[in-house]
Scaffold this motif. Structure first.
Motif, mmCIF file in Angstrom:
data_model
loop_
_atom_site.group_PDB
_atom_site.id
_atom_site.type_symbol
_atom_site.label_atom_id
_atom_site.label_comp_id
_atom_site.label_asym_id
_atom_site.label_seq_id
_atom_site.Cartn_x
_atom_site.Cartn_y
_atom_site.Cartn_z
ATOM 1 N N GLN A 10 7.853 -15.021 2.437
ATOM 2 C CA GLN A 10 8.787 -14.130 2.150
ATOM 3 C C GLN A 10 10.306 -14.855 2.853
ATOM 4 O O GLN A 10 10.193 -14.873 3.923
ATOM 5 C CB GLN A 10 8.599 -12.849 2.545
ATOM 6 C CG GLN A 10 9.829 -11.942 2.050
ATOM 7 C CD GLN A 10 10.439 -11.780 0.804
ATOM 8 O OE1 GLN A 10 9.551 -12.156 0.071
ATOM 9 N NE2 GLN A 10 11.612 -11.539 0.633
ATOM 10 N N ARG A 63 10.970 -4.599 3.698
ATOM 11 C CA ARG A 63 10.898 -4.268 2.386
ATOM 12 C C ARG A 63 9.881 -4.836 1.556
ATOM 13 O O ARG A 63 9.260 -4.214 0.677
ATOM 14 C CB ARG A 63 12.288 -4.334 1.901
ATOM 15 C CG ARG A 63 12.629 -3.557 0.582
ATOM 16 C CD ARG A 63 14.160 -3.909 0.356
ATOM 17 N NE ARG A 63 14.485 -5.467 0.095
ATOM 18 C CZ ARG A 63 15.501 -5.810 0.301
ATOM 19 N NH1 ARG A 63 16.686 -5.052 0.729
ATOM 20 N NH2 ARG A 63 15.837 -7.133 -0.178
ATOM 21 N N HIS A 64 9.746 -6.237 1.625
ATOM 22 C CA HIS A 64 8.816 -6.932 0.691
ATOM 23 C C HIS A 64 7.517 -6.259 1.127
ATOM 24 O O HIS A 64 6.680 -6.261 -0.152
ATOM 25 C CB HIS A 64 8.937 -8.304 1.006
ATOM 26 C CG HIS A 64 8.007 -9.090 0.395
ATOM 27 N ND1 HIS A 64 8.033 -9.327 -0.970
ATOM 28 C CD2 HIS A 64 6.670 -9.798 0.875
ATOM 29 C CE1 HIS A 64 7.162 -10.150 -1.266
ATOM 30 N NE2 HIS A 64 6.396 -10.399 -0.235
ATOM 31 N N LEU A 66 6.451 -3.324 2.180
ATOM 32 C CA LEU A 66 6.441 -2.198 1.538
ATOM 33 C C LEU A 66 6.222 -2.039 -0.098
ATOM 34 O O LEU A 66 5.380 -1.347 -0.663
ATOM 35 C CB LEU A 66 7.544 -1.207 1.842
ATOM 36 C CG LEU A 66 7.649 -0.819 3.363
ATOM 37 C CD1 LEU A 66 9.046 -0.108 3.670
ATOM 38 C CD2 LEU A 66 6.420 0.039 3.981
ATOM 39 N N THR A 67 7.107 -2.822 -0.767
ATOM 40 C CA THR A 67 6.730 -2.872 -2.022
ATOM 41 C C THR A 67 5.534 -3.797 -2.774
ATOM 42 O O THR A 67 5.231 -3.604 -3.730
ATOM 43 C CB THR A 67 8.137 -3.736 -2.799
ATOM 44 O OG1 THR A 67 8.237 -4.827 -2.140
ATOM 45 C CG2 THR A 67 9.193 -2.996 -2.713
ATOM 46 N N SER A 68 4.753 -4.296 -1.704
ATOM 47 C CA SER A 68 3.736 -4.917 -1.921
ATOM 48 C C SER A 68 2.474 -3.944 -1.840
ATOM 49 O O SER A 68 1.259 -4.515 -2.237
ATOM 50 C CB SER A 68 3.336 -5.939 -0.817
ATOM 51 O OG SER A 68 4.216 -6.992 -0.927
ATOM 52 N N GLY A 69 2.796 -2.798 -1.440
ATOM 53 C CA GLY A 69 1.655 -1.709 -1.569
ATOM 54 C C GLY A 69 0.883 -1.569 -0.115
ATOM 55 O O GLY A 69 -0.169 -0.955 -0.416
ATOM 56 N N LEU A 93 16.634 -1.718 4.109
ATOM 57 C CA LEU A 93 15.821 -0.761 3.470
ATOM 58 C C LEU A 93 16.380 0.406 2.607
ATOM 59 O O LEU A 93 15.770 1.243 2.132
ATOM 60 C CB LEU A 93 14.846 0.011 4.669
ATOM 61 C CG LEU A 93 14.021 -0.908 5.319
ATOM 62 C CD1 LEU A 93 13.460 -0.209 6.714
ATOM 63 C CD2 LEU A 93 12.981 -1.589 4.513
#
Length: 292
Positions: A10, A63-64, A66-69, A93
Motif C-alpha cells: 500500500q 485506512r486501507h 480498515l476498508t479491506s474488511g 482517518l
C-alpha cells in the motif's frame, strides 16, 4: 514472520509527506499487522524536523486496512521520526482538524500538532467492531518530564525550546481529545509512545499490550528457537543496566565502536561500516565458542 501471513502493499506517505510503498503482513482470519516504524523514517535529520514530520502515512495505511474488511489490527509503536500526537493519523482517518482560524490543514500538513485547536464535531473516526491493538514496550505518559516530547523529542532532533513547545502543544491536544472522546489520556501509560501516537490510538479505542510479548506469540518465537544455538537481537538504546532488565545475554556488542555525535551516528555510510564490523565480531565469537 507471522505464521501463514502474506505481504500486502500500500502506498502511503512518510513522516515528511513523501509517498512510499509500504507492506503489511496479513493472514487468514482478517487479521492485519501494521508497523509504524516503516512509515516514520525521515530521509534526513535536521533541527526543523519536529515541525515538519507527521503521522499521516500511518493513517493512510490503517485506512486501507480498515476498508479491506479486517477485524483486528496490530500497530507496533517505536522508532518514529514524529512528535505529532497522532494528529496526522487521525486526519488521514477522516477527523477534520481545525486551527485557530477554524481552517482545515494545508495540503502539505507537516506536524499538525503545532496548528490544531479543535476537531470538527461529528468527524472523529469510528472503527466499529475492529479490534485495534497498540504494541509498545514503554509506558510513558503523554506529558511532562517522562512524556512524548521530553523523552523522545531530542532523539528526533528537537532542541530544548522545541521540546517545551511540543509539550505545551501536547497538553492542548490532550484537552481536545478529552473534549471529543471523553477520555482523559494525558496520564495514561503508553499515551506518549511513538511521539504521542499512543494517545491517538487510545482515543480510537485501542488496547495497549506489551509489544515484545505479543510479537513473540504471533510469530511463535518459542517454537522457532527450540534447538537454536544462537539468537541475535537488536535494540536501539538500552536505558537501564542490563542486569535490571530481567534478560540474560552472553554478549552485548555496539554497532558504533565509540561515542559520536547524533549526526555521525545517523550517517548511512558510518552505520553500514559499523554493522559490517559488528557482524564480523559476532561471526568470530560464534566460531570461537563452537571450537572450544
Amino acid at each position: 514472520m507471522v505464521k501463514d501471513a502474506w505481504a500486502v502493499g500500500q502506498r502511503g506517505g512518510g513522516p515528511d509527506g513523501d509517498p512510499r510503498r509500504r507492506s503489511r503482513r496479513r493472514r487468514p482470519g482478517a487479521d492485519r499487522c501494521g508497523r509504524w516504524r516503516r512509515n516514520s523514517r525521515c530521509p534526513a535529520r535536521d533541527s526543523s524536523r519536529p515541525s515538519c514530520a507527521g503521522s499521516e502515512g500511518l493513517g493512510i495505511v490503517l485506512r486501507h486496512a480498515l476498508t479491506s474488511g479486517v477485524s483486528r489490527v496490530l500497530i507496533g509503536l517505536g522508532g518514529t521520526a514524529t512528535t505529532d500526537g497522532g494528529t496526522g493519523l487521525l486526519a488521514a482517518l477522516g477527523a477534520e482538524l481545525r486551527d485557530g482560524a477554524d481552517d482545515p490543514p494545508p495540503d502539505d500538513p507537516g506536524n499538525l500538532l503545532l496548528r490544531v485547536e479543535a476537531i470538527a464535531p461529528g468527524t472523529f473516526p469510528e472503527l466499529g467492531e475492529v479490534e485495534l491493538i497498540a504494541l509498545t514496550d514503554v509506558d510513558n505518559p503523554l506529558l511532562g518530564d517522562q512524556g512524548a516530547a521530553a523523552v523522545y523529542g531530542p532523539q528526533k532532533g528537537a532542541t530544548p525550546g522545541q521540546v517545551t513547545e511540543l509539550d505545551g502543544r501536547m497538553a492542548g491536544w490532550a484537552d481536545i481529545l478529552e473534549a471529543t472522546t471523553g477520555l482523559a489520556l494525558r496520564d495514561r501509560a503508553g499515551a506518549g509512545a511513538a511521539g504521542g501516537l499512543g494517545a491517538a490510538l487510545l482515543a480510537l479505542g485501542a488496547r495497549v499490550e506489551p509489544g515484545a510479548e505479543v510479537i513473540a506469540r504471533e510469530v511463535e518465537l518459542s517454537a522457532a528457537i527450540q534447538g537454536a544455538d544462537l539468537v541475535i537481537t537488536g535494540e536501539g538504546r538500552v536505558e537501564h543496566p542490563l542486569g535490571a532488565t530481567g534478560y540474560l545475554f552472553d554478549a552485548v556488542m555496539p554497532i558504533h565502536p565509540h561515542p559520536m555525535s547524533v549526526a555521525d551516528a545517523m550517517d548511512a555510510a558510518t552505520t553500514a561500516a559499523g554493522l559490517a564490523a559488528t557482524a564480523g565480531e559476532v561471526v568470530r565469537l560464534v566460531r570461537a565458542i563452537a571450537t572450544r
